[in-house]
Design a protein around this motif. Structure first.
Motif, PDB file in Angstrom:
ATOM      1  N   LYS A 163      -5.464  -7.082   2.157  1.00  0.00           N
ATOM      2  CA  LYS A 163      -6.233  -7.122   0.914  1.00  0.00           C
ATOM      3  C   LYS A 163      -5.350  -7.497  -0.264  1.00  0.00           C
ATOM      4  N   GLN A 164      -5.838  -8.408  -1.077  1.00  0.00           N
ATOM      5  CA  GLN A 164      -5.156  -8.786  -2.305  1.00  0.00           C
ATOM      6  C   GLN A 164      -5.745  -8.022  -3.491  1.00  0.00           C
ATOM      7  N   ILE A 165      -4.898  -7.724  -4.456  1.00  0.00           N
ATOM      8  CA  ILE A 165      -5.364  -7.138  -5.718  1.00  0.00           C
ATOM      9  C   ILE A 165      -4.811  -7.972  -6.862  1.00  0.00           C
ATOM     10  N   ALA A 206      -3.619  -0.121  -6.077  1.00  0.00           N
ATOM     11  CA  ALA A 206      -3.135  -0.363  -4.722  1.00  0.00           C
ATOM     12  C   ALA A 206      -4.335  -0.859  -3.922  1.00  0.00           C
ATOM     13  N   PRO A 207      -4.142  -1.375  -2.718  1.00  0.00           N
ATOM     14  CA  PRO A 207      -5.232  -2.041  -2.005  1.00  0.00           C
ATOM     15  C   PRO A 207      -6.546  -1.269  -1.892  1.00  0.00           C
ATOM     16  N   ASN A 208      -6.541   0.049  -1.796  1.00  0.00           N
ATOM     17  CA  ASN A 208      -7.812   0.773  -1.737  1.00  0.00           C
ATOM     18  C   ASN A 208      -7.862   1.921  -2.752  1.00  0.00           C
ATOM     19  N   LEU A 209      -7.087   1.774  -3.822  1.00  0.00           N
ATOM     20  CA  LEU A 209      -7.024   2.816  -4.847  1.00  0.00           C
ATOM     21  C   LEU A 209      -7.274   2.189  -6.216  1.00  0.00           C
ATOM     22  N   ASP A 213       0.848  -1.186   0.000  1.00  0.00           N
ATOM     23  CA  ASP A 213       0.000   0.000   0.000  1.00  0.00           C
ATOM     24  C   ASP A 213       0.887   1.241   0.000  1.00  0.00           C
ATOM     25  N   TYR A 214       0.267   2.408  -0.235  1.00  0.00           N
ATOM     26  CA  TYR A 214       1.018   3.654  -0.375  1.00  0.00           C
ATOM     27  C   TYR A 214       0.690   4.598   0.769  1.00  0.00           C
TER      28      TYR A 214
END
Length: 648
Positions: A588-590, A628-631, A574-575
């Motif tokens: 979280k996987q992407i 990214a995980p939430n982006l 993540d960032y």
């Protein structure tokens, strides 16, 4: 920066007008057709007389053709981005899918590595030698309200003296809340050598500023994933940060020069070699409003934990570096070049003023002088090119570097290369010291050196290209959110005490049948580790099927096709915008979603025109595509642009 835009493009326009006016006068006086003039110019200045030279003095010829490689290179960074996943707006950072893209240096760096993906380093600067003045213009549309441009002018005032000036500018608003990118990269180069080639130098100056709004990602990714029509208008999706931004600024003065002590070039020669690099960098994180909420009635909270202020966070970090390398080179035309050198690396990293939180004291800066001695051997003859570099610190801060490479060219279509690197690397500065208005983002550590062993084998053949990489990491440094509290990012640096072993195999092959072609690139990666620290997708691939042919009585060369990019699911890093760094996460996987692009490209003389429908399958696969995980990655988008070369 806006004045630089105006001045630079005024010069380009004036220069282009002067070229057209001069050519028009020549045509009028000589009464020659454009085809005759082009033929005469090609005879006087063939394309082989337009050269691009790297800092290692490797030379390539300017290429104005249209190929599938040019399609891959047509992006903001102007290089093939296979093995990366771009963030949704142009000018943001990239998630690294291919660990092999990382470069290793034994010296301590500034840090904030994610912010440097759009920053031009020393090895990114090119030098030129051209028979006539050359202008190159790059233009591409962006996601929303802006443009991406890169313009270059280079000319030789004499056979042995070249200048170039270039500017890359980008502004893109983006599709989501608080996602603006506004970047500028200015560079100036000069190259000179005496006619007897006794003395030579390359010089460059860069001034770069990279501004990004930082929204921290989606607060409720499920609204995006459920494909609710209400949220197809992406600004309706709520983000964590609505007025935060990060800013990276840097200036660099660089010179690389050599002087042959003996007057004439003989079988045995003695040289003095010198390399100077003075660079300043500045990173700033601003956040006016600290509170974030989830939903319209949700309680407010601080995304990054408790802070010493209620508003207007302004974290600043500065960095000054002076690098000086002085060497003596003995050259034997049969045996190769032997060099002994001394390196002096002086740096100062500053966070502002001293501060104390509880019983913890945080100094205002760290500074040091690192001195190394070493040797280098170069052999370049016939079809063999080899280099060995060995250096070791003689100052209080220990480091070492062994870098050996060998390339064997079997014939023009086949070669194989090997590279081995063994380094003991000093930690980057932001691992050691960081200060922030956020309490959790203050630390002062003493970490061990990172130990890296890296072996790479590359084979470029007429049947395909393959590369193998084996890497061992000891005392690996990384960032991680170890608190794991919902909606909070409390990221801190860590050092892994166990070994990490990385393996990758990459293969690329293009198949052609008449006017059709299928280009394939596959990357397989495997990591052996006790804990999940280094995370990469096992499989990354890119496949392009395309058609090429001349049209309009061969006046235009056309290429059109479809590209698919894909990578398997994994726990992507993540960032974090405060640090400008990626950090390890295990929540979280992407991945496991295809990204299809349809393109139509054309070349008319020295102009290449590009039209692309990016991610046109976004509405067909469900909203599971993330950078990214939430982006999220960007939705379907049509973009166009061109690359235009002018020759005087």
């Amino acid at each position: 920066m806006r004045l630089l835009y105006i001045l630079f493009f005024f010069l380009i326009s004036f220069f282009s007008f002067s070229q057209d006016k001069g050519n028009q006068a020549a045509t009028t006086s000589l009464v020659k057709t454009p085809e005759q003039r082009a033929k005469e110019l090609a005879q006087k200045a063939p394309i082989t007389s337009y050269k691009i030279i790297s800092i290692q003095r490797d030379t390539i010829i300017l290429d104005t053709t249209l190929s599938i490689k040019k399609e891959y290179d047509y992006n903001y960074l102007k290089k093939d981005m296979f093995g990366t996943m771009p963030f949704p707006n142009e000018g943001q950072t990239y998630t690294t899918l291919n660990f092999g893209l990382n470069k290793f240096s034994p010296f301590p760096e500034f840090g904030f590595k994610a912010k440097h993906s759009n920053y031009l380093e020393v090895e990114d600067i090119k030098y030129y030698s051209v028979a006539t003045p050359l202008t190159e213009l790059y233009f591409k549309t962006v996601m929303e309200q802006g443009q991406s441009v890169d313009a270059l002018i280079t000319l030789n005032t004499a056979k042995n003296l070249n200048f170039s000036i270039a500017f890359r500018g980008l502004r893109s608003l983006g599709k989501y809340i608080n996602q603006l990118s506004s970047n500028g990269n200015f560079r100036f180069t000069a190259s000179y050598f005496t006619l007897n080639k006794r003395y030579a130098f390359n010089f460059h100056y860069t001034g770069q500023d990279l501004l990004n709004d930082e929204n921290g990602g989606l607060t409720q990714p499920e609204y995006f994933e459920d494909n609710d029509p209400l949220y197809t208008n992406r600004p309706r999706l709520q983000v964590y940060l609505t007025d935060a931004k990060s800013f990276l600024k840097g200036k660099r003065y660089f010179i690389d020069q050599t002087f042959r002590i003996n007057a004439k070039d003989n079988k045995n020669n003695l040289y003095l070699a010198n390399q100077l690099n003075y660079e300043t960098k500045f990173f700033e994180f601003n956040q006016v409003t600290l509170n974030s909420t989830i939903g319209t009635l949700g309680a407010s909270f601080n995304r990054f934990g408790l802070a010493s202020t209620n508003a207007n966070i302004n974290d600043q970090t500065s960095y000054d570096k002076f690098y000086n390398k002085l060497g003596v080179v003995y050259e034997n035309k049969t045996l190769g070049k032997f060099q002994f050198f001394i390196e002096n690396f002086i740096y100062k990293y500053s966070n502002g003023s001293e501060k104390t939180i509880g019983s913890n004291f945080f100094p205002s800066q760290i500074q040091a002088v690192v001195t190394t001695v070493g040797g280098q051997y170069d052999y370049r003859k016939n079809n063999i090119h080899g280099t060995v570099i060995v250096s070791n610190s003689v100052s209080t801060q220990p480091l070492r570097n062994l870098d050996a490479s060998l390339t064997y060219t079997i014939n023009p279509k086949n070669n194989i290369s090997f590279q081995y690197q063994n380094i003991s690397k000093l930690p980057n500065n932001n691992y050691i010291l960081t200060q922030s208005s956020y309490n959790n983002y203050n630390w002062h550590h003493s970490f061990k050196n990172e130990k890296i062993n890296n072996l790479t084998v590359n084979a470029t053949t007429q049947w395909g290209n393959a590369s193998l990489q084996l890497t061992n990491l000891d005392d690996h440094l990384y960032f991680q959110d170890t608190i794991n509290q919902a909606n909070l990012q409390l990221v801190t640096p860590h050092q892994y005490s166990r070994s990490i072993n990385y393996f990758s195999l990459k293969f690329a092959r293009e198949f052609k049948y008449k006017k059709w072609a299928l280009d394939n690139t596959f990357l397989f990666q495997q990591v052996s580790q006790k804990d999940t620290i280094l995370n990469v997708p096992k499989l990354t691939l890119r496949n392009t099927i395309y058609f090429s042919d001349y049209v309009f009585k061969r006046a235009m060369f056309l290429q059109t096709g479809i590209t698919i990019n894909y990578f398997t699911k994994y726990y992507a890093d993540d960032y974090n915008p405060i640090l400008g760094e990626f950090f390890v996460q295990k929540e979280k996987q992407i991945g496991n979603f295809p990204m299809l692009d349809f393109f139509v490209n054309a070349r008319v003389k020295q102009t290449r025109i590009y039209l692309k429908a990016e991610h046109f399958n976004s509405a067909m696969t469900g909203n599971k595509f993330y950078s990214a995980p939430n982006l999220p990655y960007h939705d379907f988008l049509v973009r166009f642009g061109l690359v235009w070369n002018f020759f005087q």
